[in-house]
Scaffold this motif. Structure first.
Motif, PDB file in Angstrom:
ATOM      1  N   PRO A 156       0.758  -1.284   0.079  1.00 26.39           N
ATOM      2  CA  PRO A 156      -0.065   0.042  -0.028  1.00 26.39           C
ATOM      3  C   PRO A 156       0.801   1.205   0.093  1.00 26.39           C
ATOM      4  CG  PRO A 156      -0.735  -1.592   1.595  1.00 26.39           C
ATOM      5  CD  PRO A 156       0.432  -2.037   1.012  1.00 26.39           C
ATOM      6  N   SER A 157       0.277   2.207  -0.597  1.00 29.45           N
ATOM      7  CA  SER A 157       1.401   3.561  -0.584  1.00 29.45           C
ATOM      8  C   SER A 157       1.800   4.033   0.427  1.00 29.45           C
ATOM      9  CB  SER A 157       0.414   4.674  -1.370  1.00 29.45           C
ATOM     10  OG  SER A 157      -0.930   4.933  -0.677  1.00 29.45           O
ATOM     11  N   GLU A 158       1.239   4.056   1.694  1.00 29.61           N
ATOM     12  CA  GLU A 158       1.472   4.317   3.038  1.00 29.61           C
ATOM     13  C   GLU A 158       2.549   3.477   3.401  1.00 29.61           C
ATOM     14  OE1 GLU A 158      -2.484   5.714   2.222  1.00 29.61           O
ATOM     15  OE2 GLU A 158      -1.453   3.666   2.255  1.00 29.61           O
ATOM     16  N   GLU A 159       2.393   2.306   3.206  1.00 31.22           N
ATOM     17  CA  GLU A 159       3.878   1.395   3.746  1.00 31.22           C
ATOM     18  C   GLU A 159       4.950   1.593   2.777  1.00 31.22           C
ATOM     19  OE1 GLU A 159       5.187  -2.270   5.777  1.00 31.22           O
ATOM     20  OE2 GLU A 159       4.053  -0.396   6.454  1.00 31.22           O
ATOM     21  N   TYR A 160       4.589   1.865   1.493  1.00 32.59           N
ATOM     22  CA  TYR A 160       5.517   2.209   0.645  1.00 32.59           C
ATOM     23  C   TYR A 160       6.439   3.437   1.044  1.00 32.59           C
ATOM     24  CZ  TYR A 160       7.239   3.215  -4.197  1.00 32.59           C
ATOM     25  OH  TYR A 160       7.977   3.449  -5.405  1.00 32.59           O
ATOM     26  N   GLU A 161       5.728   4.457   1.297  1.00 28.18           N
ATOM     27  CA  GLU A 161       6.464   5.627   1.869  1.00 28.18           C
ATOM     28  C   GLU A 161       7.120   5.341   3.456  1.00 28.18           C
ATOM     29  OE1 GLU A 161       6.012  10.182   1.749  1.00 28.18           O
ATOM     30  OE2 GLU A 161       5.755   8.334   0.243  1.00 28.18           O
ATOM     31  N   ARG A 162       6.404   4.490   4.251  1.00 28.50           N
ATOM     32  CA  ARG A 162       7.357   4.144   5.443  1.00 28.50           C
ATOM     33  C   ARG A 162       8.700   3.353   4.956  1.00 28.50           C
ATOM     34  NH1 ARG A 162       8.674   0.138   8.542  1.00 28.50           N
ATOM     35  NH2 ARG A 162       7.673  -1.334   7.348  1.00 28.50           N
ATOM     36  N   VAL A 163       8.662   2.434   4.086  1.00 32.29           N
ATOM     37  CA  VAL A 163       9.917   1.874   3.771  1.00 32.29           C
ATOM     38  C   VAL A 163      10.996   2.773   3.248  1.00 32.29           C
ATOM     39  CG1 VAL A 163      11.012   0.167   2.165  1.00 32.29           C
ATOM     40  CG2 VAL A 163       8.903  -0.175   3.190  1.00 32.29           C
ATOM     41  N   LEU A 164      10.502   3.838   2.456  1.00 32.04           N
ATOM     42  CA  LEU A 164      11.407   4.783   1.923  1.00 32.04           C
ATOM     43  C   LEU A 164      12.019   5.616   3.261  1.00 32.04           C
ATOM     44  CD1 LEU A 164       9.686   5.923  -1.299  1.00 32.04           C
ATOM     45  CD2 LEU A 164      11.574   4.353  -0.891  1.00 32.04           C
ATOM     46  N   ASN A 165      11.358   6.138   4.189  1.00 25.89           N
ATOM     47  CA  ASN A 165      11.724   6.798   5.301  1.00 25.89           C
ATOM     48  C   ASN A 165      12.729   6.021   6.204  1.00 25.89           C
ATOM     49  OD1 ASN A 165      10.545   9.643   5.983  1.00 25.89           O
ATOM     50  ND2 ASN A 165       8.915   8.351   4.737  1.00 25.89           N
ATOM     51  N   TRP A 166      12.458   4.712   6.312  1.00 27.07           N
ATOM     52  CA  TRP A 166      13.066   3.736   6.784  1.00 27.07           C
ATOM     53  C   TRP A 166      14.562   3.607   6.242  1.00 27.07           C
ATOM     54  CZ3 TRP A 166      15.625  -0.549   4.869  1.00 27.07           C
ATOM     55  CH2 TRP A 166      16.370  -1.376   5.711  1.00 27.07           C
ATOM     56  N   MET A 167      14.524   3.715   4.904  1.00 28.20           N
ATOM     57  CA  MET A 167      15.782   3.694   4.068  1.00 28.20           C
ATOM     58  C   MET A 167      16.512   5.009   4.300  1.00 28.20           C
ATOM     59  SD  MET A 167      15.196   1.969   0.537  1.00 28.20           S
ATOM     60  CE  MET A 167      17.097   2.293   0.234  1.00 28.20           C
ATOM     61  N   TYR A 168      15.949   6.085   4.503  1.00 30.43           N
ATOM     62  CA  TYR A 168      16.490   7.222   4.856  1.00 30.43           C
ATOM     63  C   TYR A 168      17.536   7.322   6.254  1.00 30.43           C
ATOM     64  CZ  TYR A 168      17.515  12.264   5.800  1.00 30.43           C
ATOM     65  OH  TYR A 168      17.981  13.419   6.156  1.00 30.43           O
ATOM     66  N   ASP A 169      16.665   6.862   7.001  1.00 31.47           N
ATOM     67  CA  ASP A 169      17.250   6.625   8.418  1.00 31.47           C
ATOM     68  C   ASP A 169      18.329   5.674   8.511  1.00 31.47           C
ATOM     69  OD1 ASP A 169      15.486   8.326   9.525  1.00 31.47           O
ATOM     70  OD2 ASP A 169      13.862   7.125  10.044  1.00 31.47           O
ATOM     71  N   LYS A 170      18.294   4.299   7.869  1.00 25.40           N
ATOM     72  CA  LYS A 170      19.294   3.639   7.714  1.00 25.40           C
ATOM     73  C   LYS A 170      20.554   4.099   6.817  1.00 25.40           C
ATOM     74  CE  LYS A 170      17.881   0.152   9.978  1.00 25.40           C
ATOM     75  NZ  LYS A 170      18.696  -0.367  11.367  1.00 25.40           N
ATOM     76  N   SER A 171      20.276   4.973   6.110  1.00 27.91           N
ATOM     77  CA  SER A 171      21.446   5.072   5.217  1.00 27.91           C
ATOM     78  C   SER A 171      22.484   6.182   5.786  1.00 27.91           C
ATOM     79  CB  SER A 171      20.984   6.343   3.818  1.00 27.91           C
ATOM     80  OG  SER A 171      20.349   7.510   4.421  1.00 27.91           O
ATOM     81  N   LYS A 172      21.835   6.742   7.129  1.00 29.40           N
ATOM     82  CA  LYS A 172      22.613   7.720   7.941  1.00 29.40           C
ATOM     83  C   LYS A 172      23.969   6.711   8.547  1.00 29.40           C
ATOM     84  CE  LYS A 172      19.213  10.973   9.031  1.00 29.40           C
ATOM     85  NZ  LYS A 172      18.200  11.481  10.259  1.00 29.40           N
ATOM     86  N   ASP A 173      23.666   5.437   8.697  1.00 36.27           N
ATOM     87  CA  ASP A 173      24.533   4.895   9.297  1.00 36.27           C
ATOM     88  C   ASP A 173      26.026   4.411   8.352  1.00 36.27           C
ATOM     89  OD1 ASP A 173      22.833   4.483  11.190  1.00 36.27           O
ATOM     90  OD2 ASP A 173      22.310   2.275  10.691  1.00 36.27           O
ATOM     91  N   ARG A 174      25.622   4.735   7.152  1.00 31.53           N
ATOM     92  CA  ARG A 174      26.902   4.637   6.205  1.00 31.53           C
ATOM     93  C   ARG A 174      27.510   3.332   6.369  1.00 31.53           C
ATOM     94  NH1 ARG A 174      28.381   8.896   3.289  1.00 31.53           N
ATOM     95  NH2 ARG A 174      27.130  11.136   3.730  1.00 31.53           N
ATOM     96  N   ALA A 175      26.668   2.503   6.928  1.00 30.56           N
ATOM     97  CA  ALA A 175      27.354   0.954   7.095  1.00 30.56           C
ATOM     98  C   ALA A 175      27.535   0.276   5.593  1.00 30.56           C
ATOM     99  CB  ALA A 175      26.547   0.077   7.989  1.00 30.56           C
ATOM    100  N   ILE A 176      26.419   0.638   4.915  1.00 28.04           N
ATOM    101  CA  ILE A 176      26.387  -0.081   3.384  1.00 28.04           C
ATOM    102  C   ILE A 176      25.632   0.867   2.711  1.00 28.04           C
ATOM    103  CG2 ILE A 176      24.150  -1.150   4.294  1.00 28.04           C
ATOM    104  CD1 ILE A 176      25.155  -3.685   2.502  1.00 28.04           C
ATOM    105  N   HIS A 177      25.827   0.956   1.242  1.00 22.42           N
ATOM    106  CA  HIS A 177      25.208   1.609   0.364  1.00 22.42           C
ATOM    107  C   HIS A 177      23.579   1.085   0.240  1.00 22.42           C
ATOM    108  CE1 HIS A 177      23.751   3.520  -3.388  1.00 22.42           C
ATOM    109  NE2 HIS A 177      24.386   4.656  -2.895  1.00 22.42           N
ATOM    110  N   LEU A 178      23.041   2.146   0.497  1.00 21.64           N
ATOM    111  CA  LEU A 178      21.228   1.711   0.302  1.00 21.64           C
ATOM    112  C   LEU A 178      20.762   2.416  -0.962  1.00 21.64           C
ATOM    113  CD1 LEU A 178      19.960   1.850   3.861  1.00 21.64           C
ATOM    114  CD2 LEU A 178      20.020  -0.299   2.344  1.00 21.64           C
ATOM    115  N   LYS A 179      20.073   1.730  -1.635  1.00 18.42           N
ATOM    116  CA  LYS A 179      19.323   2.302  -2.817  1.00 18.42           C
ATOM    117  C   LYS A 179      18.043   1.885  -3.071  1.00 18.42           C
ATOM    118  CE  LYS A 179      18.900   4.324  -7.189  1.00 18.42           C
ATOM    119  NZ  LYS A 179      17.820   3.743  -7.574  1.00 18.42           N
ATOM    120  N   ALA A 180      17.176   2.814  -3.144  1.00 17.37           N
ATOM    121  CA  ALA A 180      15.685   2.604  -3.543  1.00 17.37           C
ATOM    122  C   ALA A 180      15.531   2.628  -4.973  1.00 17.37           C
ATOM    123  CB  ALA A 180      14.906   3.389  -2.819  1.00 17.37           C
ATOM    124  N   THR A 181      15.208   1.644  -5.704  1.00 20.78           N
ATOM    125  CA  THR A 181      15.110   1.184  -7.255  1.00 20.78           C
ATOM    126  C   THR A 181      13.619   1.139  -7.465  1.00 20.78           C
ATOM    127  OG1 THR A 181      17.335   0.070  -7.215  1.00 20.78           O
ATOM    128  CG2 THR A 181      15.883  -0.163  -9.026  1.00 20.78           C
TER     129      THR A 181
END
Length: 399
Positions: free
Chosen positions: A204-229
């Motif tokens: 669902p679109s709201e879950e989609y948005e949540r996953v993308l925000n999760w990615m933004y938060d995780k990307s701050k760790d810089r432990a691994i390169h994250l990409k939303a494709t």
């Protein structure tokens, strides 16, 4: 018409479906006609070499050898080495199940610079059911480790749907534990077999948005390169979140990009949909599409040069003009850094690839000010969600 020579429309990433043959029958495959053997319509070795020569004479994009399953081709290492010798950076997108120790050595010796392996679940049940092959996760992980111990740069691709969205933390941890350089999360695009599961499996679109925000938060760790494709509005979310946090994002910003990554690095990341403006997809029969999910032909490399197709295709010219975006996308203040997914727009509108992105919940400021109605509710909050990415994401995305 004069050829396009500016950097803005430079071809930086080309995905090549080297064969439609594959040993798996994945639920989300972009093809409906995948064969358990090589296809007679696959380019011959001679045609493949000629295509590589033509491409290298025109541009120097990262060349992603994909499929189907590229390791089905007995000449795949010859093709990779030929491309390397012509000055191209070569990557491989595979399901990983055929990578024995000897195959891993052949991949390395052929000059391939990165391998992306698809992992669609944090456990065997989740992955194997989606890939429709018992034992496929174990085989993929063995293939991954065979390459990693040889020092290969490794990427994990994962298609996120309802079947595995609850495992994204586990998948992230798995990628780090395996020593992956990158984790690319794909949002389902309803094309090929993906059409059949879009209604039941797309987020669902709201879950989609949540996953993308999760990615933004995780990307701050810089432990691994994250990409939303196939999730171009991640770049809208990234800018919204950065603004709220008082962070200034430059045009060439690469969120989560490893230190030392350069202009043509596999981790560059600056804009949403790049179909036809920085990337393209070449089918196993030589047909050229804006991306692997948008079935609108721009030409055929067996009949035309890549130079002619890239610089003179009416399809590519239209995709490069953000002012031709329609509906909500055309009104959006983020349109030049997002553009919406043109493949999902094509699917939802039944053929108009410049229609509005059907899986975005954001309402543009202009629409709010003018009091225009947001339109009818979309299925799943939109259409379906969506494998090789500015206008110039040169990452190995959308595999």
């Amino acid at each position: 018409m004069a050829p396009v020579t500016n950097n803005r429309d430079e071809l930086r990433l080309l995905f090549w479906e080297t064969t439609a043959g594959c040993n798996l029958e994945c639920s989300h495959c972009r093809r409906l006609d995948v064969s358990k053997q090589l296809m007679q319509s696959d380019m011959t070795t001679a045609q493949a070499f000629q295509f590589v020569d033509n491409l290298a004479g025109f541009a120097k994009p990262i060349l992603v050898l994909s499929g189907g399953e590229p390791l089905f081709r007995p000449d795949i290492f010859d093709i990779a080495q030929h491309a390397r010798d012509r000055g191209l950076m070569v990557a491989l997108a595979t399901n990983g199940t055929l990578i024995t120790e000897s195959v891993a050595r052949n991949i390395l010796d052929a000059g391939i610079r990165r391998v992306a392996i698809s992992i669609d679940g944090a456990d065997a049940t989740t992955h194997d059911e989606f890939r429709r092959q018992p034992g496929s996760l174990a085989a993929a992980l063995t293939g991954f480790r065979n390459l990693r111990k040889l020092g290969m740069s490794m990427q994990i691709n994962c298609t996120v749907t309802k079947h595995n969205v609850h495992q994204i933390e586990q998948l992230y941890a798995m990628a780090k534990e395996l020593g992956a350089d990158a984790l690319h999360l794909f949002m389902l695009v309803p094309v090929g077999c993906g059409v059949q599961i879009a209604e039941t499996n797309a987020l669902p679109s709201e879950e989609y948005e949540r996953v993308l925000n999760w990615m933004y938060d995780k990307s701050k760790d810089r432990a691994i390169h994250l990409k939303a494709t196939c999730a171009p509005h991640y770049f809208r979310i990234m800018r919204q979140r950065a603004k709220d946090e008082g962070i200034r994002i430059k045009a060439t910003h690469s969120h989560g990009k490893p230190k030392g990554a350069g202009h043509h690095d596999m981790a560059a990341m600056t804009k949403g949909c790049l179909a036809g403006s920085a990337i393209c997809f070449v089918s196993h029969t030589g047909e050229v599409f804006p991306c692997g999910y948008l079935p609108v032909s721009a030409g055929n490399v067996l009949k035309q040069s890549m130079d002619e197709i890239w610089n003179h295709s009416a399809v590519f010219a239209r995709l490069r003009d953000e002012d031709q975006l329609e509906g909500k996308c055309g009104m959006c203040e983020f349109k030049r850094i997002c553009l919406g997914c043109r493949a999902r727009a094509y699917y939802e509108s039944r053929g108009n690839y410049m229609a509005e992105e059907p899986f975005c919940i954001y309402e543009p400021v202009r629409m709010q000010r003018e009091g225009e109605p947001p339109g009818e509710p979309r299925r799943h909050g939109s259409a379906g969600a969506s494998p090789s990415t500015d206008g110039r994401d040169v990452k190995l995305s959308a595999f």
